[in-house]
Design a protein around this motif. Structure first.
Motif, PDB file in Angstrom:
ATOM      1  N   ASN A  26      93.626  51.345  80.201  1.00  0.00           N
ATOM      2  CA  ASN A  26      92.789  51.133  81.383  1.00  0.00           C
ATOM      3  C   ASN A  26      92.978  49.746  81.981  1.00  0.00           C
ATOM      4  O   ASN A  26      92.237  49.359  82.874  1.00  0.00           O
TER       5      ASN A  26
ATOM      6  N   GLN B 119     100.573  61.579  79.978  1.00  0.00           N
ATOM      7  CA  GLN B 119      99.483  60.672  80.281  1.00  0.00           C
ATOM      8  C   GLN B 119      98.162  61.319  79.859  1.00  0.00           C
ATOM      9  O   GLN B 119      97.898  62.477  80.183  1.00  0.00           O
ATOM     10  N   LYS B 120      97.342  60.567  79.160  1.00  0.00           N
ATOM     11  CA  LYS B 120      96.102  61.112  78.625  1.00  0.00           C
ATOM     12  C   LYS B 120      95.055  61.361  79.702  1.00  0.00           C
ATOM     13  O   LYS B 120      94.227  62.256  79.589  1.00  0.00           O
ATOM     14  N   SER B 121      95.086  60.554  80.767  1.00  0.00           N
ATOM     15  CA  SER B 121      94.092  60.701  81.834  1.00  0.00           C
ATOM     16  C   SER B 121      94.706  60.284  83.156  1.00  0.00           C
ATOM     17  O   SER B 121      95.757  59.635  83.193  1.00  0.00           O
TER      18      SER B 121
ATOM     19  N   THR C  36      91.595  57.216  89.252  1.00  0.00           N
ATOM     20  CA  THR C  36      91.130  57.599  90.586  1.00  0.00           C
ATOM     21  C   THR C  36      90.928  56.362  91.445  1.00  0.00           C
ATOM     22  O   THR C  36      90.469  55.322  90.964  1.00  0.00           O
TER      23      THR C  36
END
Length: 737
Positions: free
Chosen positions: A76, A109-111, A114
């Motif tokens: 992140n 990719q895990k997520s 946005t």
């Protein structure tokens, strides 16, 4: 936010002080101290170079501003970006994209992050702060991911409105590796009936060995942001060298190869998978470092960009060395690797699946480069005009750009590096594609309610510029042979020759120029083709060029014997030369020499060319030019272009254009005089250099070059020099050009 002076200096400048640097040498050249240091650390032969490369261990991932390593495993964390790009206008909408680079990655990719986008209000309205639930949520598109980093693009499409609109965007759930980056970024799009306000820059970095402290780092980006705050730019055009990657041969993985003294061994050296991986890591880290360097990094997130590339985006002189050297494995390899990150960072586009190595000669993608790696399918936008075949040294096709810049302006950006050799800038087939696309677009606009009045031609190199043919002849003459021999045997005059093919170092710069003898025919055909398009569609063509590290204003125009007013002259094309926004300028003597070479040249029987005396005085309190030199300014700079919109309610008080002198006939004047009313008073006293910039209403373009006053002032104040380029009026029926 308080911090120590050394730390603040390092953050502002983006790179640590080079202990061997000097501010006294001209572009592309290391200091003499650095050269002596390099000679004392030579690798004796190719075997030693290969052993050195094989001995290098894997590099750690790069952190913010070149500090590493970044924290491992935090997916992140935004390690670079946001980078905002303008794409095109389509069906009444503005379309662009935002790029961010996250820490870590791999094949899956895990997520998906946005972007939240919100309309913040029209110009003059109170700014609306982002609120939960009111923003449009835009999912990211993964372009590329490997264990080091993941590149995400967010596509933005918003309607054009009657008023100029500000948008705000942010990334919920993500954090920036640099806590000083704003959480919310904002940008502006023009009103539907208005053209864009443009900023143009080039040479956005330092040559190897430059004393960056002596130039206060990158202060002109502070001035860019001040001017953006006063009157927001809708797009900034990058004319090449948005980043300097030359250090790859100095403190990077190509150093052992560069130090091989035997040219044949250097040419035959393999570009192994290990060397490719190290070069790939170098380009990635250098982009992460430079695009995180303040204040450039702040501009990246707030002013939409459109870029073409030049040699330093790859390595100094790429494309302009002798063919035998340019086709060697190492240069083929770094060309492909630099192109990969140029596509990602500067165009927000997925790169080729793999790039060249000596170890893989098979068809298709190199499996060694796809281990735990994801590469999206490349999907170019409609603004791109893609070359018909791969370049001779970069095994990819050129990416040229046509985009509308608001209501009455458009741009054509020519990729003049992918197809370049010492003897050509672009393939003939590429020019045909470019001219056809421009004609199609201008015809479609002419058939609509809003034709194009101004076409901006974005080039990496100036095209209306003094010739240095006499210098080319000297550097190519037999008298250089004995000096080259002494250099090889005893090191005498070593700084005169480059580190690659052994040619005179300045020759790659001269060969780059459109005015070089080898490009003379191609240059003439390009100019004549643009003149035909200007006449056919009644559009004024204005050209942008960088590269040369000084400011100037060249013009093409009809031979005075034809007595064609500039307002009706489709051959009149101004070439705004703005360079460099960061790199050091050449010595005064070089600028003064170029000014002495400012002759009136004849492109053909109907077209002449020369430079305008734009610089009526030096900026600041330090003399920068000789008293005779009014046409070349050796000081850092950037340019601004704004239409004097016909929608403006009333013209601003005019100091240029309505005086008795401005109203007189200019017919028959040559380029060493003022040729139309927009050139009257050109310089610091022109309306385009004042608060009246862009406030007229006659549809002309106000041009301003902002020149640094003092290289030691870290705030980057500039002196404005201005002129106006008129609309092109239709010639009366039956009057020949």
């Amino acid at each position: 936010m308080a911090e120590s002076q050394p730390e603040a200096s390092r953050l502002a400048h983006g790179t640590p002080q080079n202990p061997y640097s000097s501010a006294s040498r001209w572009r592309h050249q290391e200091s003499s101290s650095f050269s002596r240091h390099a000679v004392s650390h030579l690798h004796p032969d190719a075997a030693a170079a290969q052993a050195h490369i094989e001995a290098q261990g894997p590099a750690a991932p790069q952190g913010f501003n070149g500090e590493g390593p970044i924290s491992a495993g935090d997916s992140n964390e935004v390690v670079c970006g946001p980078l905002l790009n303008y794409g095109h206008m389509q069906e009444g909408h503005w379309e662009g994209s935002v790029l961010i680079v996250l820490n870590g990655g791999g094949k899956e990719q895990k997520s998906v992050p946005t972007l939240n986008l919100q309309r913040a209000g029209a110009l003059g309205e109170a700014v609306a702060e982002p609120t939960d639930g009111s923003a449009k949520q835009i999912p990211g598109v993964c372009l590329y991911s490997d264990p080091r980093n993941t590149f995400w693009r967010f596509d933005i499409r918003v309607p054009m409105e009657p008023a100029e609109i500000q948008y705000a965007y942010e990334f919920p759930g993500l954090r920036f590796s640099n806590p000083e980056k704003p959480k919310v970024n904002r940008f502006w799009i023009p009103a539907a009936g208005e053209s864009m306000r443009l900023m143009f820059h080039s040479c956005n970095g330092f040559s190897v060995g430059t004393d960056e402290e002596a130039y206060s780092g990158t202060p002109l980006w502070k001035d860019v942001m001040r001017k953006h705050e006063a009157a927001p730019f809708h797009v900034m055009l990058g004319g090449g060298d948005q980043i300097y990657n030359d250090g790859i041969r100095v403190n990077g993985p190509l150093r052992p190869w560069t130090d091989i003294s035997n040219p044949k061994k250097r040419r035959d050296f393999p570009f192994s998978e290990k060397l490719r991986s190290e070069c790939d890591d170098y380009y990635l880290k250098n982009y992460l470092r430079w695009y995180n360097t303040a204040p450039f990094a702040l501009a990246n997130g707030q002013i939409p960009q459109v870029n073409i590339w030049d040699d330093h985006d790859i390595i100094d002189g790429f494309g302009s060395y002798v063919n035998d050297f340019m086709t060697c494995d190492v240069f083929r390899g770094i060309g492909g690797t630099a192109h990969k990150y140029y596509m990602l960072f500067q165009h927000h586009m997925a790169p080729p699946v793999s790039t060249f190595t000596s170890d893989f000669r098979g068809e298709g993608a190199d499996p060694a480069q796809l281990v735990d790696t994801f590469v999206a399918e490349q999907a170019p936008g409609s603004q791109y005009i893609i070359g018909a075949k791969p370049g001779p040294y970069v095994a990819e096709r050129s990416f040229n750009i046509y985009a509308r810049l608001g209501a009455r302006m458009a741009m054509l950006g020519i990729d003049a590096r992918t197809e370049r050799t010492r003897h050509q800038v672009n393939y003939p087939e590429t020019y045909k594609l470019l001219y056809q696309r421009v004609r199609d677009e201008l015809q479609a606009a002419a058939n609509s309610e809003q034709p194009i009045d101004h076409l901006i031609l974005l080039l990496g190199i100036p095209i209306a510029y003094p010739r240095l043919t006499w210098l080319e002849n000297i550097l190519r003459s037999p008298i250089i042979g004995p000096i080259k021999f002494l250099s090889r045997r005893f090191g005498i005059g070593g700084g005169l020759f480059n580190h690659f093919d052994g040619s005179v170092d300045l020759l790659d710069d001269l060969d780059d120029h459109y005015t070089a003898k080898t490009h003379k025919v191609e240059r003439r055909e390009l100019i004549e083709s643009m003149q035909k398009i200007a006449a056919e569609f009644n559009v004024r063509v204005t050209m942008l060029g960088g590269d040369v590290h000084l400011a100037a204003l060249g013009r093409f125009y009809s031979n005075p014997k034809l007595k064609i007013p500039v307002e009706e002259d489709s051959r009149y094309m101004a070439n705004i030369v703005s360079s460099a926004i960061v790199n050091k300028p050449p010595p005064q003597a070089v600028a003064n020499l170029l000014a002495r070479r400012n002759k009136i040249h004849h492109l053909n029987d109907q077209t002449d060319e020369t430079m305008l005396d734009l610089f009526d005085r030096d900026p600041g309190n330090t003399p920068k030019t000789a008293s005779h030199n009014k046409c070349t300014m050796p000081s850092r700079n950037f340019a601004m272009i704004t239409e004097n919109s016909p929608n403006n309610r009333a013209a601003a008080p005019v100091t240029n254009g309505d005086s008795a002198e401005a109203s007189k006939s200019f017919a028959g004047k040559d380029g060493h005089t003022q040729m139309h009313k927009g050139e009257v008073g050109a310089g610091t006293q022109h309306k385009a250099a004042s608060d009246a910039f862009g406030r007229g209403n006659d549809g002309s373009l106000d041009i301003r070059i902002n020149v640094e006053k003092d290289q030691h002032d870290a705030e980057g104040p500039t002196q404005a020099y201005g002129l106006t380029v008129p609309l092109l009026r239709k010639r009366a029926a039956g009057v020949a050009l």
